[in-house]
Design an enzyme around this catalytic site. Structure first.
Site, short mmCIF file in Angstrom:
data_model
loop_
_atom_site.label_atom_id
_atom_site.label_comp_id
_atom_site.label_asym_id
_atom_site.label_seq_id
_atom_site.Cartn_x
_atom_site.Cartn_y
_atom_site.Cartn_z
CD GLU A 262 39.30 41.52 100.33
OE1 GLU A 262 38.08 42.01 100.04
OE2 GLU A 262 40.53 41.97 99.79
CD GLU A 369 43.26 42.92 97.69
OE1 GLU A 369 42.79 43.97 97.76
OE2 GLU A 369 42.87 42.11 96.99
#
Length: 540
Positions: A262, A369
């Site tokens: 991220e 995820e």
């Protein structure tokens, strides 16, 4: 030349000058009047809007378009298309609303109004209706079309994964009774191929000893989120990094090493170091692990889905990346509802589209995820039914729309981040758990590395289909947040009606052998017709 001739020539020149001046004045006056008319027409259109005369207002707005187009007033042009789109929404003609919102996005981009353009595109996408049809087939007929030959990559199908360490129903960190790799498959009804763990850069790998032991025992892989919480400056080719890589190699289990995930989002500390430093450190870590753990580690580069404008800035290069992952979450958000009815009309599965288009041709891609939340956290409103539909739609549609997806990890946790609880924990919501169990029962989703899906899907929009009984499934995208039924028609006659995603029906194409036919798809929500779509196929 005689004096008379000179005088005549001068006369003609003066006349020409006068004509130019007159024409210039006339043209200016004409444009000025036309401009005044444009603003007058807009005023009339606004008044018609206030009176609820939307069709008449649309016609008025349309009269302004040529002038704004000709004078390249793209900002005003975008506003007109937005007004037309809004009026079509009020007339419940969403297809034409989409056409005009797309135009708003186009012209606001030309006017350098980037955020307005993005918002307009989002409105259009939420109201856009389309349908894609697929034939379920034996995976052998697809062969290696969807594979890259990467380590741990199934030729067809997607590995099942989860983050389950924070679900107390399936894991007790104190005594390992239960342990997630034992209890999570029991709860969900299917063995999962891999589990996600987070690991702080600088810690000893011995902290993962128990996780490694259970992974060996249960035949599962680990996705390790290696996080440099002190920033990228602590990451260097030194004794610590080399020893960490050797310890990972010694573990002997398949490991997806997701370094500094991220990175495109400002909520992680390593974002502040910038793309150049990130790429340098990722390539360094990749080099060390490829050297020290070449047999059981793959390097995963995994941005968040948002922000999307800077994702490519952080890509470290094909030689350093083995798999591409992405964080993919959906939390109920009615603020962007173009109909202003308090609905979230976004598509969870289509949020994967950008990453797939950018990298699926080059690398195996996966949801590293993600999940769909069953609560609207800002209002503490239960959105279970919406979450159930979005979850089923996601797992049912992913194999058809994105066949090069090779792993999917569900984030099984209700965690608190920045005082905003995220509700993804399956054990806390029986309906969502049942939806998940139903979804992953599809044989496309695999329980172990080395497994292969026995089935695959072939798109048939404007393609050919065999003259026999075929198993047809559909991805139907509409403005409605959910659908309850899909009816298939051929030649004006219903041939199947289905009430479960992915709208799978067995259709006999033998009567249409040698013909080009239209399959009409009618989608309903609570017996209300939402959209009618048409797909053309040739029957072989």
């Amino acid at each position: 030349m005689s004096g008379k001739s000179r005088m005549m020539a001068m006369g003609w020149k003066m006349l020409a000058v006068i004509l130019v001046v007159v024409l210039s004045v006339t043209t200016f006056h004409s444009n000025d009047v036309q401009a005044q008319d444009v603003w007058g027409i807009m005023k009339e259109a606004r008044k018609l809007d206030e009176q609820g005369k939307y069709a008449e207002a649309i016609n008025k707005y349309k009269q302004t378009l040529p002038e704004f187009e000709q004078t390249k007033q793209y900002g005003n042009l975008a506003q007109m298309y937005r007004s037309i789109g809004d009026d079509y929404v009020k007339l419940v003609n969403f297809d034409l609303a989409v056409v005009n919102y797309d135009k708003e996005a186009e012209y606001s981009a030309k006017a350098n109004q980037t955020q307005i353009s993005i918002a307009a595109k989002r409105k259009a996408d939420m109201l856009r209706s389309n349908a894609q049809l697929f034939i379920e087939t034996n995976a052998e007929t697809v062969g290696a079309a969807n594979t890259h030959g990467a380590r741990f990559e199934p030729k067809n199908g997607a590995l099942l994964g989860a983050y389950a360490e924070l679900d107390p129903k399936v894991h007790n960190a104190q005594n390992s009774k239960p342990f997630y790799s034992d209890a999570f498959p029991e709860m969900t009804g299917k063995k999962h191929a891999a589990y996600l763990l987070y690991f702080k850069y600088g810690d000893s790998f011995s902290k993962l000893k128990t996780h490694i032991e259970y992974a060996r025992k249960n035949g599962t892989a680990l996705e390790i989120g290696l996080q440099p919480l002190k920033g990228l400056s602590e990451v260097n080719d030194n004794d610590y990094l080399r020893m960490l890589a050797k310890d990972v190699a010694e573990a002997g289990i398949p490991i997806f090493l997701r370094f500094a995930n991220e990175m495109n989002g400002d909520w992680v500390p390593w974002h502040n170091d910038g793309p150049k430093a990130y790429i340098e450190k990722f390539r360094l870590v990749s080099k060390v692990f490829h050297e020290e753990a070449p047999d059981n580690v793959v390097m995963v580069w995994a941005p968040d889905r948002l922000p999307d404008y800077n994702i490519q800035d952080y890509y470290p290069g094909d030689d350093a990346v083995d798999w591409v992952g992405v964080s993919l979450y959906t939390i109920f958000n009615p603020s962007t509802d173009p109909l202003k009815q308090g609905e979230d009309r976004s598509s969870h599965v289509e949020k994967f589209d950008q990453i797939y288009k950018l990298y699926a041709a080059r690398k195996p891609v996966f949801i590293s995820e993600g999940g769909v939340a069953y609560m609207y956290p800002e209002k503490k409103q239960d959105k279970t039914d919406w979450a159930v539909y979005k979850t089923k739609e996601f797992y049912a549609s992913l194999p058809m729309l994105y066949p090069r997806v090779k792993a999917v990890f569900w984030f099984d946790s209700n965690h608190d981040s920045t005082n905003r609880i995220k509700y993804y924990m399956l054990s806390a919501n029986q309906k969502l758990l049942d939806a998940y169990k139903t979804s992953i029962s599809n044989p496309f989703y695999l329980s172990s590395i080395g497994d292969e899906s026995p089935i695959a899907y072939k798109p048939i929009n404007n393609q050919s289909v065999g003259a026999s009984v075929q198993k047809v499934s559909a991805y139907v995208k509409t403005w409605s947040a959910t659908l309850s039924k899909v009816v298939y028609e051929i030649g004006g006659k219903p041939v199947a009606a289905v009430a479960q995603l992915p709208w799978t029906a067995s259709i006999n194409f033998a009567p249409y052998k040698g013909k080009k036919i239209d399959i009409v798809i009618k989608a309903y929500n609570q017996n209300k017709l939402i959209t009618t779509q048409k797909v053309s196929v040739t029957v072989k």
